[in-house]
Motif scaffolding. Structure first.
Motif, short mmCIF file in Angstrom:
data_model
loop_
_atom_site.label_atom_id
_atom_site.label_comp_id
_atom_site.label_asym_id
_atom_site.label_seq_id
_atom_site.Cartn_x
_atom_site.Cartn_y
_atom_site.Cartn_z
N VAL A 163 1.08 -0.28 -35.24
CA VAL A 163 0.72 0.61 -35.25
C VAL A 163 0.43 1.25 -36.47
O VAL A 163 -0.60 1.46 -37.53
CB VAL A 163 0.35 2.02 -34.05
CG1 VAL A 163 -0.32 3.25 -34.63
CG2 VAL A 163 -0.05 1.60 -33.05
N GLN A 164 1.79 1.35 -37.12
CA GLN A 164 2.70 1.99 -37.89
C GLN A 164 3.06 1.45 -39.43
O GLN A 164 3.79 0.33 -39.40
CB GLN A 164 2.96 3.16 -38.18
CG GLN A 164 2.47 4.26 -36.99
CD GLN A 164 3.88 5.55 -37.11
OE1 GLN A 164 4.39 5.23 -36.09
NE2 GLN A 164 2.88 7.02 -37.77
N ALA A 224 6.16 2.03 -31.73
CA ALA A 224 7.78 3.52 -30.65
C ALA A 224 6.63 4.94 -30.47
O ALA A 224 7.43 5.52 -30.06
CB ALA A 224 8.70 3.66 -31.95
N TYR A 225 5.79 4.94 -30.53
CA TYR A 225 4.83 6.31 -30.09
C TYR A 225 4.20 5.82 -29.77
O TYR A 225 3.56 5.21 -29.30
CB TYR A 225 4.42 7.43 -32.25
CG TYR A 225 5.38 6.92 -32.08
CD1 TYR A 225 6.28 8.02 -32.74
CD2 TYR A 225 5.28 5.78 -33.75
CE1 TYR A 225 7.66 8.24 -33.24
CE2 TYR A 225 6.40 6.49 -34.82
CZ TYR A 225 7.45 7.33 -34.58
OH TYR A 225 8.39 7.41 -35.94
N GLU A 226 4.09 6.97 -28.54
CA GLU A 226 2.87 6.66 -27.44
C GLU A 226 1.81 7.63 -27.48
O GLU A 226 0.53 7.51 -27.13
CB GLU A 226 3.02 6.96 -26.59
CG GLU A 226 4.42 7.15 -25.20
CD GLU A 226 4.97 7.63 -24.17
OE1 GLU A 226 4.22 8.44 -23.01
OE2 GLU A 226 5.42 7.41 -23.29
N GLN A 227 1.24 8.36 -29.17
CA GLN A 227 -0.06 9.15 -28.32
C GLN A 227 -0.93 8.44 -29.36
O GLN A 227 -1.83 8.77 -29.87
CB GLN A 227 0.71 10.71 -29.81
CG GLN A 227 0.61 10.20 -31.47
CD GLN A 227 2.72 9.70 -31.28
OE1 GLN A 227 3.59 9.80 -30.67
NE2 GLN A 227 2.41 10.31 -33.25
N PHE A 228 -0.87 7.32 -29.47
CA PHE A 228 -2.03 5.96 -30.14
C PHE A 228 -2.70 6.12 -29.57
O PHE A 228 -3.24 4.92 -29.44
CB PHE A 228 -1.69 5.25 -31.43
CG PHE A 228 -0.41 5.60 -32.61
CD1 PHE A 228 -1.18 6.70 -33.79
CD2 PHE A 228 0.88 6.03 -31.88
CE1 PHE A 228 -0.69 7.60 -34.34
CE2 PHE A 228 1.52 6.86 -33.90
CZ PHE A 228 0.23 7.20 -34.69
N TYR A 281 -0.94 -2.30 -24.61
CA TYR A 281 0.44 -1.15 -25.96
C TYR A 281 1.24 -1.18 -26.13
O TYR A 281 1.72 -0.61 -24.47
CB TYR A 281 -0.49 0.09 -25.71
CG TYR A 281 -0.07 1.92 -26.83
CD1 TYR A 281 -0.89 1.04 -27.86
CD2 TYR A 281 0.96 2.31 -26.00
CE1 TYR A 281 -1.02 2.63 -28.62
CE2 TYR A 281 0.91 2.80 -27.30
CZ TYR A 281 0.48 3.27 -28.42
OH TYR A 281 1.07 4.02 -28.65
N LEU A 282 2.33 -1.43 -26.01
CA LEU A 282 3.55 -2.11 -26.44
C LEU A 282 4.84 -1.61 -27.06
O LEU A 282 4.10 -0.95 -27.66
CB LEU A 282 3.92 -3.28 -26.45
CG LEU A 282 3.08 -4.76 -26.03
CD1 LEU A 282 3.56 -6.02 -25.87
CD2 LEU A 282 3.26 -4.40 -23.92
#
Length: 196
Positions: free
Chosen positions: A49-50, A76-80, A92-93
């Motif tokens: 994602v990033q 590493a982030y759930e907000q996406f 979404y891993l």
């Protein structure tokens, strides 16, 4: 597609155990990822994602939906998660990647690629779950898959958001997603497919 070479090596190593999937390329930033995907036209991508440049979600947004490969997002982030499902991402891993979740994501990808292949050969005539029955108190309610806005994981349940209502279905999200048409919800013999 990941800006961390160790993360790319980890995905490559896990994929090596699956003879039906073939690694065809990789990229270290969003701009390169877009070029690589347009050139190689993979069936499946693992997208961080990033990344530097264009973020992974925007890379996928830049592509026409009918030309976009199936995607498993890594972060590493759930907000996406909501953005991921809006793009019909298969999974979404969260990093560090769990081996069991990786295998489940690949199973979902295999199902989606198999259905995508049937759609191309049978003009879209294959069986997706169109309706789901859920318990609401003492009665059973039928929910149309096309009415679901998005779905969230809730332990062994899936929370299906339909307008202002949330219906709980006693089925884990990763299993439910194998039954639903990938484009139905805003939030799938051997074969040979390519992955980046």
């Amino acid at each position: 597609m990941d800006d961390e070479s160790l993360a790319r090596e980890g995905v490559r190593a896990r994929l090596a155990a699956h003879a039906d999937l073939h690694w065809v390329g990789e990229a270290g930033d969003g701009d390169e990822a877009l070029r690589v995907m347009e050139a190689l036209k993979p069936d499946l991508v693992f997208m961080d994602v990033q990344m530097p440049g264009i973020c992974g979600i925007d890379v996928l947004r830049h592509m026409e939906p009918d030309r976009r490969p199936l995607a498993i997002l890594l972060t590493a982030y759930e907000q996406f998660a909501v953005d991921a499902f809006a793009l019909h991402a298969l999974d979404y891993l969260l990093k560090p990647i769990d081996d069991q979740r990786f295998r489940e994501a690949l199973d979902r990808a295999r199902t989606a690629m198999r259905h995508r292949g049937h759609a191309e050969s049978a003009q879209g005539e294959y069986e997706w779950t169109e309706r789901l029955s859920v318990r609401v108190g003492l009665r059973t309610v039928i929910v149309e898959a096309s009415d679901i806005d998005w779905i969230e994981a809730s332990g062994d349940y899936a929370g299906m958001h339909v307008g202002q209502q949330v219906h709980l279905l006693r089925e884990p999200l990763h299993k439910l997603s194998l039954r639903l048409r990938p484009t139905a919800v805003s939030a799938h013999s051997s074969f040979d497919h390519r992955a980046t």
